[in-house]
Design a protein around this motif. Structure first.
Motif, PDB file in Angstrom:
ATOM      1  N   PRO A  91       2.597  -8.356 -22.343  1.00  0.00           N
ATOM      2  CA  PRO A  91       1.412  -7.505 -22.120  1.00  0.00           C
ATOM      3  C   PRO A  91       0.672  -7.179 -23.414  1.00  0.00           C
ATOM      4  N   VAL A  92       1.224  -7.557 -24.548  1.00  0.00           N
ATOM      5  CA  VAL A  92       0.583  -7.286 -25.844  1.00  0.00           C
ATOM      6  C   VAL A  92       0.373  -8.601 -26.580  1.00  0.00           C
ATOM      7  N   ASP A  93      -0.669  -8.643 -27.397  1.00  0.00           N
ATOM      8  CA  ASP A  93      -1.049  -9.914 -28.023  1.00  0.00           C
ATOM      9  C   ASP A  93      -0.205 -10.279 -29.249  1.00  0.00           C
ATOM     10  N   PHE A  94       0.618  -9.362 -29.748  1.00  0.00           N
ATOM     11  CA  PHE A  94       1.399  -9.656 -30.946  1.00  0.00           C
ATOM     12  C   PHE A  94       2.822 -10.119 -30.639  1.00  0.00           C
ATOM     13  N   PHE A  95       3.122 -10.353 -29.354  1.00  0.00           N
ATOM     14  CA  PHE A  95       4.392 -10.941 -28.951  1.00  0.00           C
ATOM     15  C   PHE A  95       4.150 -12.139 -28.046  1.00  0.00           C
ATOM     16  N   SER A  96       4.929 -13.197 -28.275  1.00  0.00           N
ATOM     17  CA  SER A  96       4.875 -14.348 -27.371  1.00  0.00           C
ATOM     18  C   SER A  96       5.600 -13.996 -26.085  1.00  0.00           C
ATOM     19  N   ASN A  97       5.431 -14.817 -25.071  1.00  0.00           N
ATOM     20  CA  ASN A  97       6.131 -14.577 -23.808  1.00  0.00           C
ATOM     21  C   ASN A  97       7.652 -14.633 -24.003  1.00  0.00           C
ATOM     22  N   HIS A  98       8.095 -15.533 -24.856  1.00  0.00           N
ATOM     23  CA  HIS A  98       9.529 -15.664 -25.116  1.00  0.00           C
ATOM     24  C   HIS A  98      10.063 -14.406 -25.802  1.00  0.00           C
ATOM     25  N   GLY A 121       3.113   1.419 -24.657  1.00  0.00           N
ATOM     26  CA  GLY A 121       2.397   2.689 -24.775  1.00  0.00           C
ATOM     27  C   GLY A 121       1.894   2.977 -26.176  1.00  0.00           C
ATOM     28  N   SER A 122       2.540   2.415 -27.179  1.00  0.00           N
ATOM     29  CA  SER A 122       2.120   2.635 -28.580  1.00  0.00           C
ATOM     30  C   SER A 122       1.924   1.288 -29.262  1.00  0.00           C
ATOM     31  N   ALA A 123       1.145   0.440 -28.630  1.00  0.00           N
ATOM     32  CA  ALA A 123       0.985  -0.938 -29.088  1.00  0.00           C
ATOM     33  C   ALA A 123       0.459  -1.023 -30.516  1.00  0.00           C
ATOM     34  N   LYS A 124      -0.474  -0.162 -30.887  1.00  0.00           N
ATOM     35  CA  LYS A 124      -1.058  -0.226 -32.223  1.00  0.00           C
ATOM     36  C   LYS A 124      -0.005   0.054 -33.295  1.00  0.00           C
ATOM     37  N   ARG A 125       0.813   1.079 -33.057  1.00  0.00           N
ATOM     38  CA  ARG A 125       1.845   1.432 -34.036  1.00  0.00           C
ATOM     39  C   ARG A 125       2.885   0.314 -34.156  1.00  0.00           C
ATOM     40  N   TRP A 126       3.283  -0.256 -33.029  1.00  0.00           N
ATOM     41  CA  TRP A 126       4.278  -1.330 -33.064  1.00  0.00           C
ATOM     42  C   TRP A 126       3.712  -2.610 -33.672  1.00  0.00           C
ATOM     43  N   LYS A 127       2.442  -2.854 -33.439  1.00  0.00           N
ATOM     44  CA  LYS A 127       1.818  -4.042 -34.021  1.00  0.00           C
ATOM     45  C   LYS A 127       1.823  -3.943 -35.542  1.00  0.00           C
ATOM     46  N   PHE A 129       3.956  -2.344 -37.358  1.00  0.00           N
ATOM     47  CA  PHE A 129       5.338  -2.551 -37.803  1.00  0.00           C
ATOM     48  C   PHE A 129       5.709  -4.026 -37.749  1.00  0.00           C
ATOM     49  N   VAL A 130       5.441  -4.663 -36.627  1.00  0.00           N
ATOM     50  CA  VAL A 130       5.845  -6.049 -36.415  1.00  0.00           C
ATOM     51  C   VAL A 130       5.148  -6.999 -37.386  1.00  0.00           C
ATOM     52  N   GLU A 131       3.906  -6.723 -37.725  1.00  0.00           N
ATOM     53  CA  GLU A 131       3.139  -7.637 -38.553  1.00  0.00           C
ATOM     54  C   GLU A 131       3.230  -7.347 -40.057  1.00  0.00           C
ATOM     55  N   CYS A 132       4.027  -6.352 -40.445  1.00  0.00           N
ATOM     56  CA  CYS A 132       4.162  -6.085 -41.870  1.00  0.00           C
ATOM     57  C   CYS A 132       5.022  -7.166 -42.524  1.00  0.00           C
ATOM     58  N   LEU A 153      19.472  -4.253 -35.941  1.00  0.00           N
ATOM     59  CA  LEU A 153      19.546  -5.714 -36.006  1.00  0.00           C
ATOM     60  C   LEU A 153      19.173  -6.329 -34.662  1.00  0.00           C
ATOM     61  N   CYS A 154      19.635  -5.726 -33.585  1.00  0.00           N
ATOM     62  CA  CYS A 154      19.309  -6.229 -32.247  1.00  0.00           C
ATOM     63  C   CYS A 154      17.802  -6.190 -32.014  1.00  0.00           C
ATOM     64  N   MET A 155      17.171  -5.098 -32.415  1.00  0.00           N
ATOM     65  CA  MET A 155      15.717  -4.996 -32.242  1.00  0.00           C
ATOM     66  C   MET A 155      14.987  -5.988 -33.136  1.00  0.00           C
ATOM     67  N   MET A 156      15.469  -6.146 -34.359  1.00  0.00           N
ATOM     68  CA  MET A 156      14.841  -7.112 -35.265  1.00  0.00           C
ATOM     69  C   MET A 156      14.963  -8.525 -34.704  1.00  0.00           C
ATOM     70  N   ARG A 157      16.080  -8.798 -34.046  1.00  0.00           N
ATOM     71  CA  ARG A 157      16.292 -10.129 -33.439  1.00  0.00           C
ATOM     72  C   ARG A 157      15.222 -10.421 -32.408  1.00  0.00           C
ATOM     73  N   ALA A 158      14.812  -9.398 -31.673  1.00  0.00           N
ATOM     74  CA  ALA A 158      13.794  -9.591 -30.643  1.00  0.00           C
ATOM     75  C   ALA A 158      12.375  -9.509 -31.213  1.00  0.00           C
ATOM     76  N   LEU A 159      12.168  -8.613 -32.189  1.00  0.00           N
ATOM     77  CA  LEU A 159      10.818  -8.371 -32.691  1.00  0.00           C
ATOM     78  C   LEU A 159      10.371  -9.362 -33.759  1.00  0.00           C
ATOM     79  N   ARG A 160      11.260  -9.650 -34.726  1.00  0.00           N
ATOM     80  CA  ARG A 160      10.903 -10.547 -35.823  1.00  0.00           C
ATOM     81  C   ARG A 160      12.094 -11.444 -36.178  1.00  0.00           C
TER      82      ARG A 160
END
Length: 230
Positions: A91-98, A121-127, A129-132, A153-160
């Motif tokens: 649902p957000v443009d900074f994550f692939s479907n996978h 709900g906080s897409a701008k804030r997470w974007k 973080f993810v794109e830094c 580490l688990c979250m980093m595995r999914a996010l970056r």
């Protein structure tokens, strides 16, 4: 490949002798464990390629923490297997479907419930973080910054996933210390000192690796050293 029990026994015994003694039993045991762990680590990594060392020490860290019951086996299983829910659309443009499939799978675990909703709900804030450049060094948004090291580490595995090498190295450094996370090749003189008539040294040569200079340099410090070039 099976290890050599006799060689390990020698490493173990030398580690026991090197451990700093203490009158307090608990500290004495702690010193023994630290000395043995460090000696086995150095002994093993001598025979590994540089690219494989982090995998080995990460597994060692996970095993130690599992024995101490300091990590959740379910979360560790997610980190190692990384299951992904298929057929989802991000649902957000900074994550692939996978990637979104991985986030949804992680959100099914108790400690990560509502992670997917918070990201939406906080897409701008997470974007941000993810794109830094180095997200593993930044604080996670919202209350997720309070998660423990393995959960991050688990979250980093999914996010970056591209930053996992750095994140795992930071994890190892936090849990085991800098000498494990940023180990360098041992001085040849130290390795030579631990060798002997019954413990020979072998060099596995690969492109860019030439131990000849180290051997000759140390040989010059020994009175009875003879080096024959074939």
């Amino acid at each position: 490949m099976k290890g050599n029990p006799q060689a390990f026994s020698v490493v173990f015994q030398k580690a026991v002798l090197k451990a700093e003694q203490d009158d307090t039993l608990n500290q004495w045991v702690s010193n023994l464990i630290d000395s043995i762990t460090s000696s086995v680590f150095l002994y093993t990594t001598r025979g590994l390629f540089e690219c494989d060392k982090l995998t080995y020490i990460a597994q060692l860290a996970f095993q130690i923490l599992t024995m101490k019951k300091e990590i959740n086996p379910v979360e560790l299983d997610f980190l190692l297997r990384y299951p992904v829910q298929p057929g989802l659309t991000s649902p957000v443009d900074f994550f692939s479907n996978h990637s979104w499939g991985g986030i949804k799978a992680l959100s099914n675990l108790e400690e990560f419930r509502n992670l997917d909703q918070d990201i939406e709900g906080s897409a701008k804030r997470w974007k941000t973080f993810v794109e830094c450049e180095c997200p593993e060094r930044e604080k996670f948004p919202q209350e997720w910054k309070n998660k423990n090291s393995l959960q991050k580490l688990c979250m980093m595995r999914a996010l970056r996933p591209d930053r996992m090498t750095y994140a795992v190295r930071d994890f190892v450094e936090e849990k085991l210390g800098n000498k494990y996370a940023n180990s360098r090749s041992l001085d040849f003189a130290i390795s030579f000192k631990e060798s002997g008539p019954a413990t020979p040294m072998f060099f596995i040569l690969s492109p860019g690796v030439d131990p000849l200079k180290d051997v000759e340099k140390h040989g010059n410090t020994l009175d009875c050293f003879i080096f024959n070039k074939l």
